[in-house]
Structure formats: C-alpha cells, structure tokens
Design an enzyme around this catalytic site. Structure first.
Site, PDB file in Angstrom:
ATOM      1  N   CYS A 263      18.722  26.689  25.917  1.00  0.00           N
ATOM      2  CA  CYS A 263      19.436  26.374  27.158  1.00  0.00           C
ATOM      3  C   CYS A 263      18.471  25.805  28.195  1.00  0.00           C
ATOM      4  O   CYS A 263      18.755  24.803  28.855  1.00  0.00           O
ATOM      5  CB  CYS A 263      20.110  27.626  27.715  1.00  0.00           C
TER       6      CYS A 263
ATOM      7  N   ASP B 210     -19.808  30.599  46.720  1.00  0.00           N
ATOM      8  CA  ASP B 210     -20.411  30.166  47.975  1.00  0.00           C
ATOM      9  C   ASP B 210     -21.122  31.370  48.591  1.00  0.00           C
ATOM     10  O   ASP B 210     -20.750  32.518  48.329  1.00  0.00           O
ATOM     11  CB  ASP B 210     -19.308  29.645  48.902  1.00  0.00           C
TER      12      ASP B 210
ATOM     13  N   CYS C  40      19.286  31.430  26.166  1.00  0.00           N
ATOM     14  CA  CYS C  40      18.103  31.377  25.311  1.00  0.00           C
ATOM     15  C   CYS C  40      17.230  30.203  25.713  1.00  0.00           C
ATOM     16  O   CYS C  40      17.560  29.439  26.626  1.00  0.00           O
ATOM     17  CB  CYS C  40      18.491  31.266  23.842  1.00  0.00           C
TER      18      CYS C  40
ATOM     19  N   ASP D  57     -14.820  29.818  51.156  1.00  0.00           N
ATOM     20  CA  ASP D  57     -13.957  30.127  52.300  1.00  0.00           C
ATOM     21  C   ASP D  57     -14.011  29.088  53.405  1.00  0.00           C
ATOM     22  O   ASP D  57     -13.278  29.190  54.374  1.00  0.00           O
ATOM     23  CB  ASP D  57     -14.338  31.488  52.888  1.00  0.00           C
TER      24      ASP D  57
ATOM     25  N   ASP E 270     -16.278  23.887  51.511  1.00  0.00           N
ATOM     26  CA  ASP E 270     -16.040  24.291  50.114  1.00  0.00           C
ATOM     27  C   ASP E 270     -14.831  23.584  49.506  1.00  0.00           C
ATOM     28  O   ASP E 270     -14.626  23.644  48.293  1.00  0.00           O
ATOM     29  CB  ASP E 270     -15.805  25.808  50.035  1.00  0.00           C
TER      30      ASP E 270
END
Length: 811
Positions: A16, A434, A13, A627, A631
C-alpha cells in the site's frame, strides 16, 4: 519547495505504501514522497508553484486510499487523535471478539463430527450433510460481513492492478468460500457429500482481524515518547494583569509580552525570561539533564520544564508553535516521516512482493494438481501460500523502529532531524570535535592569579578590570567578572593592538597586557612562574602599576566537566576522536591532553575546517560536532553534523543531530541509541524476510513431500497476523534504552560549582571549610568545582562558607 505531511487511511501493508508513493511521485513538481506505514503519514516535498495539496490528496484517493493534510501536532490535536484511535480500537476489539465467537461456533459445527464431539443430531454432516453445510454458510456470512473492509479494500486494489495484503486475503478466503458454495450446490443437487471450506474461509478472516487488532494496539505505543512531550504543557497558566492581580487563563491564549506567575511545583507553560524571583528548574524534558538549574532574574525558562522549589514571575517570549518544545516535536515528527536508506531494500522487495506471491500460489497449486493430487489438496496449497506470505511485517520493520528511536532520543535531549542521520551516526568511524564551546565551556574564566611579594590579588583584579572595562578583547569579560571590588576611574585609556591596554589610575600608569607590552616598558617579569600557567593552556595577562609588575592573571576556557569521560567512551566504542580548532597548536595540544585526544588539527580557518573533514572522509565516515558559525561548513561536509544545542542558530540549522544540552556525553548516548535502533531494524528485517523464506516453502507443501503435514490455511493466517505483532513488539524494546554515562545527578550532591576562587589559597580554604560537613573533598581550581562524598545540601555547604568570599551552587 514546500514540505507537507498528510494523514493516510486505508493502508494495510508495505505494498500500500509503495502504491501511494508511486502515485504521488508521478505528479509534476513532486521532489520526494515518503510514506510511513507505522505512523500512517506521508511526507511530500514538492514545488508549490506547480502543484497544490488538493492534487496530492486526489492522487492518493485515485490510488484507492484516503488522505488529508496532517494537523500541526499540538497537545489538543494529539488528544483528539488519541480519542479517535481509542474509539476505533474499541470498535475494532468488539468486532474481533464477535467474529471470533462466530468463527469458534463455525469450527465446532464443521469439526464436531470428525472429532466425535457432542452435537445436535441434525448437525451431523455424515447424516445431514446439506443441513450442516447450510448452517456453516449461515455462520460464515456474518464473518465475511464483519471483515468486509479488508475484502473490499483488497478488491479495489486488485481492480487498480496494485494488489496488497488485503488482495491476498480476498483471493484466499474468496477462493475457499466460492469453492464451498459450488460444492454446496452440488450436494443439494446430488445429495452426496462434498468438500467444504466455509470454516477455513471464516477462521482465516477472523485470525487476520485478530492479528491486525494486536498490531494496531502495539503501533499505538510507538508514539508514546513523542506524545509524552506534548502532555508536559499545562492547560492553564497564572497570568499577571497590569493592575497586579492574577488570573487563570488558557495557555493557548498567552501572547508574547504577557507576564506569568509560576509557583513551586508548577510546570512553566511557555518560553520566557525571568523578571523576579529565584528558583531551580528541571529541564530534563528538553536537555535530558535532570540536575535542576538555578534561575535568576534575566535567565531564560522553557515551556514544559518543572519549577522545583521557588516562585518566579517571567515574561513570555515565545508561545504556541514558536516554543522550544513545539520545535522539538516538529523536528521529531519530521524525522519519523523521513525514510532511512536501509528502508529502500524493503521498499524494492515489497513493490513486487504481492504479485510474485500470487504467481507462486497459482503455480504451486497447479503443480500439485497436475501431479495427481485432488482439487481440495491444491486449493489448500493455494490458500496457504496467499495467506502466509502477506508482507505486513516487512513494511513495519523500519518505520516502527525509527519512530521509537527518534522519540526516545527526544526524551534524552537528542534530536535527529531525519532518519538518515539516525542510521549514519551508527556507521561513522571518526568523530571530529570543535574545541571552543564543544570540548570547552566556550566562556573564558580567570583560573589563577600569581602575585609579586607584597601585591594584593584584590588590587590586581581591580586595576585589570578597570581598564578591561573599556576593551573589546575576548578575555576582558572574564577579568571583569572575576573582579569583586569597585572599579576605579581610568584616564588616558589606550589600546595597543596585539599587546594590551594602558591607562592612568590615580596619576600612575597602569599596563594590562602580554609579556611584550611589559618588555617594551622595560618592566621585570622574571619573578613570576608564568610557565606553569601556559603549560595548562592559560592565556596570561600581566598587570603593572607605577612601573612595578604586580602580578599575572591566568585566563582559560575551561574544559567541560564531562568532556574527558565522553572522549574516553567514544574511544571505547572504537571511534577515532579528532580535535579540530582554529586555536594555536600549543593551546590545542594542552586541551587535547586534558581530555585524552591524541589527534589534533589546529590553526584552521573556517573554510579549512570543511577541507579537513573532506580529507578525513577519504578514509572513513565522519561525524563533526560543533557549535559556532565557523563550524557550519564542516557540519554540512560531514556525513553527520552534530550541533551543540546552546550553539549558534547557523550551526543548529546546518546540523543533522542536535544535542539539546552542552554535554559531550549526549553524543555518546546518541551514538548508542543510533546503533541500537539500527540493530533493531536489522532484526526486524531479518525476521520479516526469514519468516517468508521459511513460510512459503512450508505452505507449498515442502514438509508434505517428506512425509510431514500439510500447512492448514488457518494456521497460516494466525502466523501471518502475529508476525507483524512480533516486529512491532521488537521495536518497542527500544523504549528500554537507558543512558550509561555517569551523569552528575546519579549521585546525591556529589559535585558542586564553586564561585569566588582565584588562587591555590582559595582552593585550600574551600577544602578545609567543606571538610567539616563532608568527606573526601577535592577542589578543582581550574574547573571551579568541588567533588566530595556525603549527602550535604547546598544550604549546608554554603553555611560552612558563610564567613568566606566563596559560595557553591548546583554544577
């Protein structure tokens, strides 16, 4: 700082998980410890100079649980783990079935007399109470033995002062059993009937074991998306030997540099680069895009992708854990091991939940006892509260949904590096895009050639390409690729910074550059309608020969096919979409108009991008999509950085989410998946909390106060067990998640890329030719694509263009 994953055993549970996290977090050098109850994994960030993995394992063992370093998730290790879990589930099922049969017999013996059911005379507890009680004891003992793992685990947790769900089960069933055992002794001593709870003790344990079995069965399905990726790699490969022969070898033995033969219909075993042959490859397992991609010599191929209809040989470039698929699996595994911020609420509650419940059970039982109720009544209250309040569902609410959500994302070409990104993407209100490589394709192309009367398009491109061959200008490649004629020799090549290039061809001066270069040479450009190119966002390149301007070439970085649709869908989701670019304002506005963006931030340097994100963050949460290297600062600054999968390594490293294909439509899918996952988590948490809020008062006798029934501990046990199953099944609903974007592959060959077009006349010719086999043809010159209605194949379309310089391919 090292990061490692550990396989944890013995957890039942949320308490634990909390106990293990506390034990490991207290070790010197540990920066963070996250335990995933559903995956039975722990992810630890620690200083490897101050701590060793053995010390971490020892801390878990001292806390009462088992731990070992998790193996690297490979096809072999996943297969072994599946087999181990399969055998464990079989054993668990057999134990549960045996327990339920014995418990059913026990219930019949205990209840038959009260229900006037047929039974053996000597099992009538009214006539032979001691005999019946001894039989009940003999039946409950094997049930306790079969469920001993739960009871022993609960006892160990109690001894360590870290009670968990098993502790509640132990106290509840143990109290009922001991009380019954004492009463049995009194019966044997006095001969008078006494209250017995052997059947309650046995049935509670049996029902809890049944619930845990169904929970384990359901949890196994939460990793289906991830393990399905691992099964994509074939076991063997056809290796080309130096002497030209082909030998079947195990994929795990392939090395970088080996040559591999892949026939039609086979799966590509490892990453590599095509040497010979031509084919189309289905890379949907990697990118989520099921439209086959044409592969020629020099093109990369990815392990796990499906070779559709051609034969190729290729050289292995990445093998084993270095392949793209292996990296995807590692990213998803790490994300599943991380903890979302929303999980902290459940952690805080579960950390004190079990002790509080035990206190409530004691207080409730004493209150009823002091109010005049019998010991039997108070005992029922005590056991019911302990059993119904087990916090299993609370601990499973978040990790199960995270596991399914991240796995489903991987199937759609979307990689969440951590669960925080999965949660925060649903919360963003502004998406910053971008321009180059994100909204546009990132590779400039020649879109249009305007000619002076008498000039030849072929000659204009030939002259321009011949000079641009010696240039390093970003637009030079586009001109060179557009030229279909053989380049001519160039003498006296000269670069004029900011203007263009010049050279001598056949003794005549050739100028290739902007309007200012033409003006310096006093050449007349008035006959060319250049404004129509610049209005569309084209960069213009004038070409002059022998003091005559022959024409102008329009070069543009075209918008991706799905950008406009993706922007519209993001806006429909209520997001503010902003374009952020270093390009000039005119070009930025032109591209923005094409895709439907009204908020544009242009002329921004790389460090300025991060500042622009910071300003937007003052208003609301921001996601940045890019990309390139420029950036990276903005991706780090944003709440969620999203990298296009074909971008630079720096951008991918800095991002929180990776879109494995270059389509913006994947961003729409990623946000929808994020929203649905968070909704699923909130549903799970609500039902887990609501269940306990409702169940505990009922177990305390709230209904009995108003003339209703008293909750039977056996019903409480059944309800507790199936609450966990309900949470897991709700998380599994995420497996039904589907993309809603109108992808190109949803229709049969409705859109194709067109090669060789340079002017309006080219587009007209292509339209006329294709119209002979399909209908409603629409040719986009700038985007170099054709859309149509019909079921023609690529071969049929190219056959109609056989006598022209144009051709089509899969878009």
């Amino acid at each position: 700082m090292a990061a490692q994953q550990y396989k944890i055993t013995g957890m039942v549970c949320a308490s634990c998980a909390q106990t293990i996290e506390r034990a490991v977090s207290q070790l010197p050098g540990v920066n963070e410890a996250n335990v995933n109850l559903a995956a039975e994994r722990m992810q630890v960030q620690f200083s490897d100079q101050a701590l060793s993995p053995a010390q971490i394992i020892q801390a878990v063992v001292h806390a009462g649980y088992g731990a070992e370093l998790a193996q690297e998730l490979t096809q072999e290790s996943a297969q072994r783990e599946r087999q181990v879990k399969h055998h464990a589930l079989q054993h668990q099922r057999n134990v549960v079935v045996t327990t339920l049969i014995i418990a059913a017999v026990l219930m019949y013996v205990a209840m038959a007399g009260d229900l006037h059911l047929p039974t053996l005379p000597w099992l009538n507890h009214m006539q032979f109470p001691v005999t019946t009680a001894v039989v009940e004891l003999l039946l409950v003992l094997p049930i306790l033995w079969l469920g001993r793992d739960y009871l022993l685990a609960g006892g160990k947790a109690l001894v360590r002062w870290h009670p968990n769900m098993d502790s509640l089960v132990l106290v509840g069933t143990g109290t009922a059993f001991v009380d019954s055992l004492v009463n049995l002794g009194l019966m044997m001593a006095t001969g008078r009937p006494q209250a017995l709870y052997f059947e309650a003790s046995g049935m509670i344990l049996a029902l809890i074991m049944l619930g845990k079995y169904f929970e384990a069965l359901s949890k196994q399905k939460t990793t289906a998306s991830l393990t399905s990726l691992l099964t994509l790699i074939p076991q063997t490969a056809s290796q080309l030997m130096p002497d030209g022969s082909v030998r079947e070898v195990a994929v795990k033995t392939l090395q970088v540099g080996d040559r591999v033969l892949v026939k039609s219909g086979q799966t590509i075993p490892v990453d590599g680069q095509v040497l010979t042959g031509q084919t189309t490859v289905d890379e949907s397992m990697l990118t989520g895009e099921s439209m086959p991609i044409t592969k020629l010599a020099g093109d990369p191929v990815v392990g796990g992708s499906l070779n559709k209809n051609g034969q190729i040989t290729y050289e292995a470039t990445h093998v084993g854990s270095d392949t793209a698929l292996a990296h995807i699996v590692k990213l998803v595994t790490d994300a599943q091991g991380s903890k979302a911020p929303i999980a902290k609420l459940a952690d805080r509650v579960s950390g004190v939940f079990v002790p509080v419940i035990m206190a409530i059970a004691v207080v409730g039982a004493l209150a009823w006892l002091l109010s005049g109720q019998s010991l039997a009544f108070s005992l029922t209250i005590f056991v019911s509260v302990l059993v119904i309040a087990c916090p299993c569902a609370l601990g499973l609410a978040t990790p199960t949904a995270i596991m399914v959500g991240t796995g489903k994302g991987a199937q759609n070409g979307i990689l969440f590096k951590n669960s925080t990104a999965l949660e925060q993407l649903a919360q963003v209100k502004t998406v910053v895009l971008d321009k180059t490589g994100t909204i546009t394709k990132g590779t400039p192309e020649v879109t249009t050639v305007l000619l002076q009367p008498g000039a030849s398009q072929k000659r204009v491109l030939q002259l321009a390409a011949s000079l641009e061959y010696y240039s390093d200008h970003p637009l030079a490649t586009a001109v060179i690729e557009a030229n279909e004629a053989q380049r001519v020799p160039v003498d006296d090549f000269t670069t004029h910074p900011g203007l263009g290039v010049t050279g001598q061809v056949d003794g005549q001066l050739v100028l290739v550059g902007n309007a200012q270069l033409m003006a310096q040479s006093q050449l007349d450009t008035s006959g060319l309608a250049v404004s129509q190119l610049t209005d569309q966002g084209n960069a213009v390149i004038y070409v002059a020969y022998a003091q005559q301007v022959l024409g102008v070439i329009g070069v543009m970085d075209p918008v991706k096919d799905d950008s406009r649709q993706a922007v519209a869908q993001l806006q429909q989701q209520g997001l503010k979409v902003v374009m952020l670019t270093g390009d000039n304002a005119q070009t930025a506005r032109t591209i923005a108009r094409q895709v439907g963006i009204t908020d544009v931030i242009s002329d921004v340097l790389p460090d300025g991008k991060a500042q622009a994100i910071a300003q937007l963050q003052q208003q609301q949460a921001v996601a940045m999509v890019g990309d390139g290297i420029n950036d990276a600062p903005a991706l780090v600054q944003a709440q969620v950085g999203v990298a296009i999968g074909n971008g630079t390594d720096v951008a991918v490293d800095c991002a929180d989410v990776i879109l494995m294909n270059s389509d913006l439509s994947s961003l729409v899918t990623a946000r929808r998946l994020s929203q649905q996952t968070m909704t699923n988590i909130k549903e799970n948490l609500f039902w887990a909390f609501f269940y306990n809020v409702l169940g505990i008062p009922v177990a305390l006798g709230a209904l009995y106060l108003f003339g209703g029934p008293l909750l039977n501990p056996m019903i409480a046990a059944a309800a507790m067990g199936f609450s966990s199953v309900t949470v897991v099944l709700n998380a599994l609903r995420l497996n039904r998640f589907k993309e809603r974007t109108n992808r190109k592959d949803e229709v049969k060959m409705k859109q194709v890329a067109v090669e060789g077009m340079m002017c309006d006349g080219c587009a007209q010719t292509v339209t006329e030719k294709l119209s002979t086999v399909v209908s409603d043809v629409n040719v986009d010159l700038a985007g170099k694509r054709a859309t149509f209605n019909g079921d023609a194949t690529l071969e049929q379309l190219n056959a109609t263009l056989a006598e022209t310089p144009y051709s089509v391919k899969a878009n």
